[in-house]
Design an enzyme around this catalytic site. Structure first.
Site, mmCIF file in Angstrom:
data_model
loop_
_atom_site.group_PDB
_atom_site.id
_atom_site.type_symbol
_atom_site.label_atom_id
_atom_site.label_comp_id
_atom_site.label_asym_id
_atom_site.label_seq_id
_atom_site.Cartn_x
_atom_site.Cartn_y
_atom_site.Cartn_z
ATOM 1 N N GLY A 148 0.840 -1.185 0.000
ATOM 2 C CA GLY A 148 0.000 0.000 0.000
ATOM 3 C C GLY A 148 0.878 1.238 0.000
ATOM 4 N N CYS A 149 0.399 2.315 -0.593
ATOM 5 C CA CYS A 149 1.222 3.530 -0.679
ATOM 6 C C CYS A 149 1.467 4.135 0.698
ATOM 7 C CB CYS A 149 0.587 4.547 -1.624
ATOM 8 S SG CYS A 149 -1.128 4.975 -1.255
ATOM 9 N N ASN A 150 0.443 4.165 1.552
ATOM 10 C CA ASN A 150 0.636 4.658 2.915
ATOM 11 C C ASN A 150 1.593 3.760 3.681
ATOM 12 O OD1 ASN A 150 -1.265 6.572 2.281
ATOM 13 N ND2 ASN A 150 -2.858 5.792 3.626
ATOM 14 N N ALA A 151 1.401 2.456 3.512
ATOM 15 C CA ALA A 151 2.255 1.502 4.214
ATOM 16 C C ALA A 151 3.711 1.683 3.814
ATOM 17 C CB ALA A 151 1.795 0.080 3.924
ATOM 18 N N THR A 153 5.296 4.313 2.798
ATOM 19 C CA THR A 153 5.871 5.537 3.371
ATOM 20 C C THR A 153 6.271 5.326 4.826
ATOM 21 O OG1 THR A 153 4.252 6.699 1.976
ATOM 22 C CG2 THR A 153 5.574 8.037 3.463
#
Length: 342
Positions: A148-151, A153
């Protein structure tokens, strides 16, 4: 040698980003594109900014011919990739951009996504796609599950610190600002211009965000014990980009040193000089990550700031980086793009 790739779900933002990246990639070419609601249309009709490219038409997945396809990027909505990938020819390598194969424990998948996993045998062979930490496994994999993109980061910010033992594992807060394209292209009332413009708000708060499943999995593995972080994402009126501020208990100089050492040889991750903070615009539309460390007031506390582009390094760029490894190409090929600025 040029490898032919298929993009399933090419009419979404990550599909379009894959096409953009492959346009200048010397080792990849688009051999097939699928869509559902946009089937029968040309990619130029869906995304006019790609009209200069000679691309195959958008068709339904069942109409695709996989002969000659070396690798498939699966950019489909969550909970749909499992059945589709199970039916792909065994000789085709797969990079899945959805959440369907990210969580190794099937009970964790059911907990966070509300339904049983429909392809447990495939899950066993899936490799988590955080390239800088699973490089060797990815190179030999047939199926890679993009993060995931949030993950991504948060993981880039904190994994080296957990491995190095330089922070308190029970005192971690991740505060994240997220651009709207992370929510996808499907129409949603809260994403209308009048709703989002001049507004920002937290979402999926109180431990409900699904990317917490990835944090729990990867942080606990790195630490060798259960680690649970506090995570609050905030939707901001920007098209793309993520800024994470991770508040930790630990010596700031040691935190910075651990990050600098961990990423010293990484082509896409830049650790800034001590005290310098990154900006999302400095990595816009690229596969780069910028990380900064700031010492806070008093003693023994630091903030780790990290920025990446959610559509590129957070998704499609990471997918191409993984595909390069899977196909035996240079890892950076097609990805050393300068940011779009201003």
């Amino acid at each position: 040698m040029t490898h032919s790739v298929a993009i399933l779900g090419a009419s979404g933002y990550t599909g379009a980003e894959l096409v953009r990246l492959i346009a200048t990639h010397p080792g990849l070419e688009v051999g097939a594109l699928s869509a559902d609601r946009k089937a029968g249309m040309a990619m130029a009709e869906v995304y006019p900014h790609l009209r200069h490219m000679d691309l195959p038409p958008l068709v339904r997945i069942e109409e695709l011919d996989f002969s000659g396809i070396d690798l498939c990027f699966c950019a489909l909505p969550h909970a749909t990739s499992q059945a589709v990938i199970a039916e792909l020819p065994e000789g085709v390598k797969v990079v899945d951009l959805s959440a369907d194969f990210r969580l190794r424990d099937l009970s964790d998948y059911e907990k966070w996504y509300g339904k049983p996993h429909s392809a447990p045998e495939l899950q066993k062979e899936a490799v988590y796609g955080l390239t800088e930490f699973y490089r060797d496994e990815i190179a030999g994999a047939r199926l890679v599950a993009g993060t995931g993109c949030n993950a991504a980061t948060g993981l880039f910010s904190l994994l080296p610190l957990m491995k190095g033992g330089v922070i308190d594992l029970d005192d971690i807060i991740i505060d994240m600002k997220v651009g709207v394209s992370g929510a996808g292209r499907s129409p949603k009332e809260n994403l209308l211009h009048a709703e989002l413009s001049e507004n920002w708000h937290p979402y999926s708060v109180g431990g409900k965000h699904r990317h917490l499943g990835e944090f729990d999995q990867e942080f606990s593995k790195a630490a060798g014990r259960r680690v649970e972080v506090q995570f609050t994402p905030t939707l901001v009126p920007a098209n793309r980009g993520i800024l994470a501020a991770s508040y930790v208990k630990g010596d700031a100089e040691a935190v910075h040193a651990a990050l600098a050492a961990a990423y010293a040889e990484e082509p896409f991750i830049v650790v800034l000089p001590m005290g310098e903070v990154p900006a999302a615009k400095h990595v816009r539309a690229t596969n780069f990550v910028h990380i900064g460390v700031v010492k806070e007031r008093g003693s023994g506390r630091a903030t780790v700031y990290a920025v990446l582009d959610n559509l590129c390094k957070g998704s499609s760029g990471q997918a191409v980086q993984n595909a390069n490894l899977m196909l035996g190409l240079p890892e950076t090929e097609g990805l050393m793009l300068a940011p779009v600025y201003p």
